[in-house]
Design a protein around this motif. Sequence first.
Motif, PDB file in Angstrom:
ATOM      1  N   LYS A  71       2.062 -22.017   8.495  1.00  0.00           N
ATOM      2  CA  LYS A  71       3.188 -20.520   7.865  1.00  0.00           C
ATOM      3  C   LYS A  71       4.039 -20.282   9.585  1.00  0.00           C
ATOM      4  CE  LYS A  71       3.370 -18.497   4.367  1.00  0.00           C
ATOM      5  NZ  LYS A  71       4.226 -18.655   3.347  1.00  0.00           N
ATOM      6  N   ARG A  72       3.742 -20.441  10.703  1.00  0.00           N
ATOM      7  CA  ARG A  72       4.293 -21.024  11.596  1.00  0.00           C
ATOM      8  C   ARG A  72       5.081 -22.167  11.577  1.00  0.00           C
ATOM      9  NH1 ARG A  72      -0.737 -19.477  14.313  1.00  0.00           N
ATOM     10  NH2 ARG A  72      -0.808 -17.400  15.265  1.00  0.00           N
ATOM     11  N   GLN A  73       4.505 -23.581  10.893  1.00  0.00           N
ATOM     12  CA  GLN A  73       4.942 -25.068  11.033  1.00  0.00           C
ATOM     13  C   GLN A  73       5.727 -24.714  10.176  1.00  0.00           C
ATOM     14  OE1 GLN A  73       0.829 -27.289  11.330  1.00  0.00           O
ATOM     15  NE2 GLN A  73       1.943 -28.593  11.455  1.00  0.00           N
ATOM     16  N   LYS A  74       5.820 -23.919   9.099  1.00  0.00           N
ATOM     17  CA  LYS A  74       7.049 -23.002   8.280  1.00  0.00           C
ATOM     18  C   LYS A  74       8.109 -22.847   8.708  1.00  0.00           C
ATOM     19  CE  LYS A  74       7.340 -24.596   3.922  1.00  0.00           C
ATOM     20  NZ  LYS A  74       7.260 -25.598   3.227  1.00  0.00           N
ATOM     21  N   GLY A  75       7.652 -22.440   9.704  1.00  0.00           N
ATOM     22  CA  GLY A  75       9.284 -21.871  10.520  1.00  0.00           C
ATOM     23  C   GLY A  75       9.084 -19.374  10.211  1.00  0.00           C
ATOM     24  N   PHE A  76       8.164 -19.159  10.145  1.00  0.00           N
ATOM     25  CA  PHE A  76       7.451 -18.004   9.631  1.00  0.00           C
ATOM     26  C   PHE A  76       7.313 -17.766  11.402  1.00  0.00           C
ATOM     27  CE2 PHE A  76       7.823 -19.225   5.139  1.00  0.00           C
ATOM     28  CZ  PHE A  76       7.808 -17.938   4.827  1.00  0.00           C
ATOM     29  N   ASN A  77       7.818 -16.313  11.353  1.00  0.00           N
ATOM     30  CA  ASN A  77       7.142 -15.267  12.922  1.00  0.00           C
ATOM     31  C   ASN A  77       5.919 -14.736  12.296  1.00  0.00           C
ATOM     32  OD1 ASN A  77       7.257 -14.396  14.862  1.00  0.00           O
ATOM     33  ND2 ASN A  77       8.416 -12.393  13.931  1.00  0.00           N
ATOM     34  N   VAL A  78       4.918 -15.339  12.417  1.00  0.00           N
ATOM     35  CA  VAL A  78       3.640 -14.653  12.196  1.00  0.00           C
ATOM     36  C   VAL A  78       2.904 -13.346  12.833  1.00  0.00           C
ATOM     37  CG1 VAL A  78       1.361 -15.351  11.385  1.00  0.00           C
ATOM     38  CG2 VAL A  78       3.090 -16.939  10.651  1.00  0.00           C
ATOM     39  N   LEU A  79       2.413 -12.911  12.456  1.00  0.00           N
ATOM     40  CA  LEU A  79       1.715 -11.855  12.760  1.00  0.00           C
ATOM     41  C   LEU A  79       0.020 -12.111  12.617  1.00  0.00           C
ATOM     42  CD1 LEU A  79       0.658  -9.475  14.509  1.00  0.00           C
ATOM     43  CD2 LEU A  79       1.517  -7.907  12.902  1.00  0.00           C
ATOM     44  N   HIS A  80      -0.522 -12.258  13.529  1.00  0.00           N
ATOM     45  CA  HIS A  80      -2.221 -12.535  12.769  1.00  0.00           C
ATOM     46  C   HIS A  80      -3.220 -12.201  13.923  1.00  0.00           C
ATOM     47  CE1 HIS A  80      -5.817 -14.086  10.624  1.00  0.00           C
ATOM     48  NE2 HIS A  80      -5.598 -15.445  11.627  1.00  0.00           N
ATOM     49  N   PRO A  81      -3.595 -10.871  14.042  1.00  0.00           N
ATOM     50  CA  PRO A  81      -4.405 -10.045  14.958  1.00  0.00           C
ATOM     51  C   PRO A  81      -5.950 -10.026  14.431  1.00  0.00           C
ATOM     52  CG  PRO A  81      -3.210  -8.313  13.166  1.00  0.00           C
ATOM     53  CD  PRO A  81      -3.165 -10.048  12.875  1.00  0.00           C
ATOM     54  N   ILE A  82      -6.591  -9.117  15.550  1.00  0.00           N
ATOM     55  CA  ILE A  82      -7.690  -9.362  15.440  1.00  0.00           C
ATOM     56  C   ILE A  82      -8.137  -7.907  16.490  1.00  0.00           C
ATOM     57  CG2 ILE A  82      -8.670 -10.811  17.609  1.00  0.00           C
ATOM     58  CD1 ILE A  82     -10.129 -10.027  14.169  1.00  0.00           C
ATOM     59  N   GLY A  83      -9.415  -6.596  15.390  1.00  0.00           N
ATOM     60  CA  GLY A  83      -9.754  -6.119  16.541  1.00  0.00           C
ATOM     61  C   GLY A  83     -11.384  -5.775  15.868  1.00  0.00           C
ATOM     62  N   TYR A  84     -11.972  -4.493  16.095  1.00  0.00           N
ATOM     63  CA  TYR A  84     -12.814  -4.424  16.071  1.00  0.00           C
ATOM     64  C   TYR A  84     -13.114  -3.170  15.256  1.00  0.00           C
ATOM     65  CZ  TYR A  84     -12.376  -8.031  19.448  1.00  0.00           C
ATOM     66  OH  TYR A  84     -12.332  -9.973  19.977  1.00  0.00           O
ATOM     67  N   ASP A  85     -14.209  -3.166  14.566  1.00  0.00           N
ATOM     68  CA  ASP A  85     -14.517  -1.894  13.736  1.00  0.00           C
ATOM     69  C   ASP A  85     -15.086  -1.122  14.373  1.00  0.00           C
ATOM     70  OD1 ASP A  85     -14.387   0.502  11.522  1.00  0.00           O
ATOM     71  OD2 ASP A  85     -15.200  -1.028  10.099  1.00  0.00           O
ATOM     72  N   ALA A  86     -15.492  -0.597  15.363  1.00  0.00           N
ATOM     73  CA  ALA A  86     -16.051  -0.343  16.736  1.00  0.00           C
ATOM     74  C   ALA A  86     -17.648   0.853  16.415  1.00  0.00           C
ATOM     75  CB  ALA A  86     -15.290  -0.447  17.904  1.00  0.00           C
ATOM     76  N   PHE A  87     -16.731   1.712  15.722  1.00  0.00           N
ATOM     77  CA  PHE A  87     -17.792   2.923  15.797  1.00  0.00           C
ATOM     78  C   PHE A  87     -18.940   2.264  14.184  1.00  0.00           C
ATOM     79  CE2 PHE A  87     -14.671   5.734  17.607  1.00  0.00           C
ATOM     80  CZ  PHE A  87     -15.569   6.873  18.610  1.00  0.00           C
ATOM     81  N   GLY A  88     -19.390   2.931  15.289  1.00  0.00           N
ATOM     82  CA  GLY A  88     -20.815   2.417  13.899  1.00  0.00           C
ATOM     83  C   GLY A  88     -22.620   2.523  14.105  1.00  0.00           C
ATOM     84  N   LEU A  89     -23.195   2.696  13.185  1.00  0.00           N
ATOM     85  CA  LEU A  89     -24.610   3.122  13.083  1.00  0.00           C
ATOM     86  C   LEU A  89     -25.519   2.514  14.123  1.00  0.00           C
ATOM     87  CD1 LEU A  89     -26.232   5.345  12.151  1.00  0.00           C
ATOM     88  CD2 LEU A  89     -26.840   4.662  10.419  1.00  0.00           C
ATOM     89  N   PRO A  90     -25.467   0.876  13.789  1.00  0.00           N
ATOM     90  CA  PRO A  90     -25.614  -0.157  14.978  1.00  0.00           C
ATOM     91  C   PRO A  90     -26.374   1.295  15.936  1.00  0.00           C
ATOM     92  CG  PRO A  90     -25.500  -1.219  13.272  1.00  0.00           C
ATOM     93  CD  PRO A  90     -24.661   0.499  12.939  1.00  0.00           C
TER      94      PRO A  90
END
Length: 798
Positions: free
Chosen positions: A65-84
């Motif tokens: 999509k970036r190569q096709k001329g789009f402004n791309v939002l591709h983020p990452i994060g962490y589902d960090a509250f967890g039982l383990p």
Amino acid sequence: MSYDHKQIDSKWQKSWEDKQAFVAEDFSEKPKFYALDMFPYPSGSGLHIGHMCSYTPTDVVSRYKRQKGFNVLHPIGYDAFGLPAEQYAIQTGIHPAETTHKAIENFRRQLKAFGMSFDWTREIATCDPEYYHWTQFIFAELFKRGLAYQKEVPVNWCPALKTVLANEEVVDGKSERGGHPVIRKPMKQWMLKITKYADRLLKDLDKIDWPERTAEGQRNWIGESIGAEVTFSIKGFDDKMEIFTTRPDTLFGVTFMVLSPEHPLVAKITSAEQKAAVEKYVDEASRKSEIDRKSDTNKTGVFSGAYSLHPLTGNEIPIWIADYVLMDYGTGAIMAVPGHDTRDFEFASQFEIPVVRVLESDDDLPFEGDGQLCNSDFLDGMDKQQAIDTMIAKLEDMKIGKKTLQYKLRDWLFSRQRYWGEPFPIVHFDDGKTEVVDPLELPVELPEVANYEPSEDGRPPLARNTDWVHYQKNGRTGKRETDTMPGSAGSSWYFMRYIDPHNSNFFCDIEKQKYWMPVDLYVGGPEHTVGHLLYARFWQKVLYDAGLATTDEPFQKLAHQGMLLGPDGEKMSKSRGNVVNPDEVQAEYGADALRCFILFLGPMERDKPWNPKGINGVRKFLERVWRLCVDDSGGFRGTDQDYSENLKKVLHKTIKKVGDDIESLSFNTAISALMILTNEIYKEEASHKDLLKNLILLLAPFAPHMCEEIWEKMGEEGFVSLAPWPRYVENYLIEDTISIAVQVNGKKRGLIDIAKEASQDEAMAAAREVAAVQAALDGKDLNKIVYVPGRILNLIVK
């Protein structure tokens, strides 16, 4: 010069990071594209190879999509509250925040090593106070709108984990994590009134582009039913039994009633003679999980000693207690029609309760189909719908029932007796009022505790910190809520925070929402169908109604990745010894080979076994591309030597196909097309620089590291990852010849390749060259020729 993936991978990962190549721009004039992965839980063991099946497809789409001329939002994060992390803290005394942040560092390292083009400036973790400040803010909004409340309900209690589990966290009567036994017990819990949104959650599935199995899964979970509420009197008591039925037409077939063991009427109406037996049964039922109760084929129950009165005939109907009826489904009471319900029939057979036929059929009972009514007084001879309408009218006229729309969906159990979760922004004041804290007091941060383990009776770890629990303000005193929110709280809105991750004044700027929302492509596992995917839709609709969100659906398009199985075809697990470590694969073959191989294994949505030999083939393909473009001294091989019209056709067809395949998430066929193009280039020994440039542009979303290196050797400026996608020329897509079937007396005898506008004589000449056609015509008279240009040639012979 050989293809040194270790040097190339690290070089370009550093370059992308240094130049922030993939940072999304708010309010760009370019069209936007929001690509989202279901964010991972940061476990101590790091990313597994299955994560790559989820993250690689969205990364390829984002790069394309970036190569096709789009402004791309591709983020990452962490589902960090967890039982383990909490379990580890209980075992070791190490604070969950410490182990979680250490795990996040490892996840971040791995994701960068695989060439994921995330916008790292927007990275989030749900356990950060700056993040859960706004989770608490949203909960406060739910509370203010009457959608959050406390109620004593039967819950899935895990004694080993000492916490309440949601239904989706219980598998076969055991905790999803750890496999510990789960029982049912009544506890006061926070609930979210998702049922208030049942109708919209159901109807709005029609306006989003989701896999049908997922949409259908939510439809079934929400479970809309049209029927009737009916009131039954209880002999000797003023109390009434309220039931819901989708088949009020079968009311004359009722031979017993059933109450859930948790129903408040049980203790009140049970006879003295039956009291001991009922109490014993209720205690036994409390030790079963809801899943076990629903799946148990061996029906159990006990007679209460009480009778209800049939609302139309006045006949006495015995009231039984049985655990196949659940208190939080409907009213916790049912009318049983064993002649026309398999579950009721099994129960009646077990306890020798009479069975009455009220629907005509030649089948044995229980008969669950449609038939004319019989043994039903004024309904006799009517069909199903007529009988339902007539019965509802009768009940309404007698004021003992009414037509009702009901949903199977239940309110969302939102409490956990754990430490490692978002604290509720709630105070229970000594004057009896329960209120949310002032917004200026957010976030309510997790306090330190001496022991991360809940008490034996289920009191949460936070209750041990009495200084924190005690609350005083403006002369009023109270106690803070000591339960914490479930992991699904932070994941129900995280896609909004990516849009505005550093805003300390609001959870997500409205104007930024207008630009970015909804998510254009969301990729993750189908196991979240009736959990996260439903909860996120609910929160989004609440925020929309509150004027805090600009869209009422968060994810416009949803796609699921299949599971990556072990080399033995079984689900990967440490106990089976079939786990594939992605770090080891990346070290040996390179990030690009791993990316391409995962996508080349088969259709994205299907389960696929890992094939250790197959990745060798993908690596060799990349090496072939490398040798096409890079000479022994490390220079670019491209020349100005022209190439054939046939190869130009192959190139332009490949440009179209790869683009179309990425759009449809058909990555395996896109890579196959690139392999075919590469083979054709080798066959012709072609080396034109524009041909090779286009090949690299097409391959870049799949193998970005190698393509960046070749792009640089070509003398091109900037990143290939941001270079324009090639355009195909329509004329090169037109086929000069086509294949059509040749039939003799309507039976296919072969195919011929001819020009699209070939004459009948030319078609016949080609057909006579086909051996099977020759044999079919041999010794026969040709009576008629049916020729449709571009479609078929049929020869009629005698």
